[in-house]
Design a protein around this motif. Structure first.
Motif, PDB file in Angstrom:
ATOM      1  N   LYS A  38       0.859  -1.195  -0.030  1.00 55.97           N
ATOM      2  CA  LYS A  38      -0.079  -0.064  -0.105  1.00 55.97           C
ATOM      3  C   LYS A  38       0.891   1.208   0.106  1.00 55.97           C
ATOM      4  CE  LYS A  38      -3.574   2.193   2.720  1.00 55.97           C
ATOM      5  NZ  LYS A  38      -4.486   2.171   3.974  1.00 55.97           N
ATOM      6  N   TYR A  39       2.150   1.277   0.746  1.00 58.34           N
ATOM      7  CA  TYR A  39       3.158   2.421   0.806  1.00 58.34           C
ATOM      8  C   TYR A  39       3.936   2.129  -0.215  1.00 58.34           C
ATOM      9  CZ  TYR A  39      -0.057   2.428   4.861  1.00 58.34           C
ATOM     10  OH  TYR A  39      -1.162   2.478   5.842  1.00 58.34           O
ATOM     11  N   ALA A  40       3.940   2.341  -1.257  1.00 59.59           N
ATOM     12  CA  ALA A  40       5.071   2.178  -2.192  1.00 59.59           C
ATOM     13  C   ALA A  40       5.214   3.424  -3.242  1.00 59.59           C
ATOM     14  CB  ALA A  40       4.685   0.964  -3.087  1.00 59.59           C
ATOM     15  N   ARG A  41       4.260   4.120  -3.517  1.00 58.21           N
ATOM     16  CA  ARG A  41       4.596   5.337  -4.451  1.00 58.21           C
ATOM     17  C   ARG A  41       3.242   6.327  -4.153  1.00 58.21           C
ATOM     18  NH1 ARG A  41       1.710   3.533 -10.100  1.00 58.21           N
ATOM     19  NH2 ARG A  41      -0.085   2.435  -9.052  1.00 58.21           N
ATOM     20  N   GLY A  42       3.723   7.800  -4.568  1.00 55.67           N
ATOM     21  CA  GLY A  42       2.405   8.760  -4.467  1.00 55.67           C
ATOM     22  C   GLY A  42       2.384   9.303  -3.015  1.00 55.67           C
ATOM     23  N   THR A  43       1.274   9.938  -2.523  1.00 57.24           N
ATOM     24  CA  THR A  43       1.027  10.449  -1.359  1.00 57.24           C
ATOM     25  C   THR A  43      -0.139   9.882  -0.514  1.00 57.24           C
ATOM     26  OG1 THR A  43      -0.462  12.224  -2.386  1.00 57.24           O
ATOM     27  CG2 THR A  43       1.779  12.672  -2.567  1.00 57.24           C
ATOM     28  N   ILE A  44      -0.216  10.063   0.577  1.00 52.86           N
ATOM     29  CA  ILE A  44      -1.332   9.404   1.414  1.00 52.86           C
ATOM     30  C   ILE A  44      -1.495  10.624   2.622  1.00 52.86           C
ATOM     31  CG2 ILE A  44      -2.076   7.678   3.406  1.00 52.86           C
ATOM     32  CD1 ILE A  44      -0.455   5.687   1.624  1.00 52.86           C
ATOM     33  N   GLY A  45      -2.818  10.963   2.807  1.00 50.67           N
ATOM     34  CA  GLY A  45      -3.001  11.850   3.769  1.00 50.67           C
ATOM     35  C   GLY A  45      -2.960  13.369   3.498  1.00 50.67           C
ATOM     36  N   GLU A  46      -3.327  14.172   4.344  1.00 46.77           N
ATOM     37  CA  GLU A  46      -3.240  15.721   4.008  1.00 46.77           C
ATOM     38  C   GLU A  46      -2.366  16.442   4.893  1.00 46.77           C
ATOM     39  OE1 GLU A  46      -4.281  17.332   1.329  1.00 46.77           O
ATOM     40  OE2 GLU A  46      -5.010  15.645   0.444  1.00 46.77           O
ATOM     41  N   LYS A  47      -2.712  16.309   6.217  1.00 45.09           N
ATOM     42  CA  LYS A  47      -1.743  17.100   7.221  1.00 45.09           C
ATOM     43  C   LYS A  47      -2.002  16.094   8.506  1.00 45.09           C
ATOM     44  CE  LYS A  47      -0.401  21.342   9.425  1.00 45.09           C
ATOM     45  NZ  LYS A  47       0.057  20.739  10.632  1.00 45.09           N
ATOM     46  N   PRO A  48      -0.824  15.174   8.628  1.00 48.02           N
ATOM     47  CA  PRO A  48       0.354  15.240   7.923  1.00 48.02           C
ATOM     48  C   PRO A  48      -0.023  14.698   6.792  1.00 48.02           C
ATOM     49  CG  PRO A  48       0.470  13.555   9.749  1.00 48.02           C
ATOM     50  CD  PRO A  48      -0.740  14.432   9.759  1.00 48.02           C
ATOM     51  N   LYS A  49       0.946  14.804   5.624  1.00 48.76           N
ATOM     52  CA  LYS A  49       0.908  14.239   4.307  1.00 48.76           C
ATOM     53  C   LYS A  49       2.110  13.190   4.181  1.00 48.76           C
ATOM     54  CE  LYS A  49      -0.179  16.471   0.739  1.00 48.76           C
ATOM     55  NZ  LYS A  49      -1.182  15.887  -0.181  1.00 48.76           N
ATOM     56  N   LEU A  50       2.042  12.141   3.788  1.00 48.89           N
ATOM     57  CA  LEU A  50       3.144  11.041   3.256  1.00 48.89           C
ATOM     58  C   LEU A  50       3.360  11.205   1.749  1.00 48.89           C
ATOM     59  CD1 LEU A  50       5.132   8.636   3.834  1.00 48.89           C
ATOM     60  CD2 LEU A  50       3.355   7.174   3.295  1.00 48.89           C
ATOM     61  N   ILE A  51       5.075  11.481   1.529  1.00 48.76           N
ATOM     62  CA  ILE A  51       5.054  11.571   0.310  1.00 48.76           C
ATOM     63  C   ILE A  51       6.240  10.466   0.127  1.00 48.76           C
ATOM     64  CG2 ILE A  51       6.101  13.077  -1.626  1.00 48.76           C
ATOM     65  CD1 ILE A  51       5.009  15.435  -0.187  1.00 48.76           C
ATOM     66  N   ILE A  52       5.843   9.486  -0.887  1.00 53.04           N
ATOM     67  CA  ILE A  52       6.907   8.526  -1.247  1.00 53.04           C
ATOM     68  C   ILE A  52       7.727   8.495  -2.446  1.00 53.04           C
ATOM     69  CG2 ILE A  52       7.128   5.961  -1.147  1.00 53.04           C
ATOM     70  CD1 ILE A  52       4.186   5.810   0.314  1.00 53.04           C
ATOM     71  N   SER A  53       8.923   8.315  -2.148  1.00 54.60           N
ATOM     72  CA  SER A  53       9.742   8.281  -3.517  1.00 54.60           C
ATOM     73  C   SER A  53      10.054   6.962  -4.028  1.00 54.60           C
ATOM     74  CB  SER A  53      11.091   8.894  -3.114  1.00 54.60           C
ATOM     75  OG  SER A  53      12.167   8.735  -3.984  1.00 54.60           O
ATOM     76  N   ARG A  54       9.903   6.599  -5.176  1.00 55.79           N
ATOM     77  CA  ARG A  54      10.081   5.279  -5.928  1.00 55.79           C
ATOM     78  C   ARG A  54      11.425   4.871  -5.844  1.00 55.79           C
ATOM     79  NH1 ARG A  54       6.834   7.072 -10.111  1.00 55.79           N
ATOM     80  NH2 ARG A  54       8.565   6.650 -11.555  1.00 55.79           N
TER      81      ARG A  54
END
Length: 283
Positions: free
Chosen positions: A238-254
């Motif tokens: 689920k946590y492999a790319r893109g973003t999750i949430g707003e504040k706080p926001k998770l930003i994932i690098s591939r």
């Protein structure tokens, strides 16, 4: 005729694999915040070089002209391959913008861990091992908490598959973060720690964005299926790319390089650009 077809197929495969592993994608995100002034803050997020001295990355980052560079671990792999070249690349990055760095699972497996951390500091990296650092950019204060989770040994992966891994309680570091002002960034190598670890998840705390890597975008990204596998998350992470949430926001690098598995598929190396802009200006 047959040999010609085989030769063409082999050549095509080589070119295809090279393209998949070396064509750099640029992914941009906009984050609104009341903590920055009207000039905003431009951040470049890099992760998981895995000792690949990726000169194209350096060229791209120069073009972006960021205010800050964040590196979220696995800069040097656990065999310490290409250390001198990686230090040269790291030094060149610091000449573009200040570099904040945390460890990944590969650095934590290094036998010469302390030596490498010292060398990274000497080239100009701000190395954060469960520490907080602040920087002022365009009159905006940026506060960075860098986590050194040290949860990526081979034994840790085995314990996770068996459901008996005990995650570290990082709450003291987040409580300390509450004492600081500014736009707050958390650097964590492991994206699943944002929401995937129940009561110890990081998303419960008060900060703006978490930057993470580790998952390599799932290594393969298949049409209609998505990311295929990530260490620590298993199949279809689920946590492999893109973003999750707003504040706080998770930003994932591939990520940018590869570790044990040498091939990416439909999952190019990625440079993430985050434009933090004043909320009032956007309105």
């Amino acid at each position: 005729m047959l040999y010609g077809v085989i030769a063409f197929a082999v050549l095509f495969l080589i070119v295809f694999v090279y393209y998949q592993n070396n064509k750099i994608d640029m992914t941009s995100h906009t984050v609104l915040s009341e903590s920055v002034d009207d000039r905003g803050v431009k951040i470049v997020h890099l992760s998981d070089f895995h000792s690949k001295p990726f000169i194209k990355v350096l060229e791209k980052v120069k073009e972006i002209e960021p205010d800050i560079i964040m590196i979220t671990g696995d800069f040097i792999n656990d065999k310490c391959r290409n250390k001198s070249k990686m230090l040269e690349l790291g030094k060149a990055l610091t000449e573009i913008a200040p570099v904040f760095y945390i460890t990944g699972n590969h650095e934590r497996r290094l036998k010469n861990f302390s030596e490498v951390m010292r060398e990274l500091k000497e080239i100009g990296f701000t190395v954060l091992l469960n520490e907080i650092s602040q920087i002022t950019v365009n009159n905006s204060v940026v506060t960075v908490l860098g986590l050194d989770e040290n949860q990526g040994s081979f034994r840790d992966y085995l314990d996770r598959r068996r459901g008996r891994f005990e995650y570290k309680d990082m709450s003291p570091y987040f409580k300390n973060l509450n004492l600081y002002d500014g736009f707050k960034i958390v650097l964590s190598h492991f994206p699943e720690n944002f929401k995937g670890i129940k009561e110890l998840n990081y998303s419960q705390y008060n900060f703006d964005i978490q930057l993470s890597g580790h998952a390599h975008g799932g290594q393969f990204i298949l049409p209609l299926i998505g990311p295929v596998f990530s260490p620590g998350q298993g199949f279809f992470p689920k946590y492999a790319r893109g973003t999750i949430g707003e504040k706080p926001k998770l930003i994932i690098s591939r990520g940018l390089g590869n570790s044990e598995f040498p091939v990416r598929l439909f999952n190019h190396p990625e440079i993430v650009v985050i434009n933090v802009i004043n909320k009032a200006e956007k309105v």
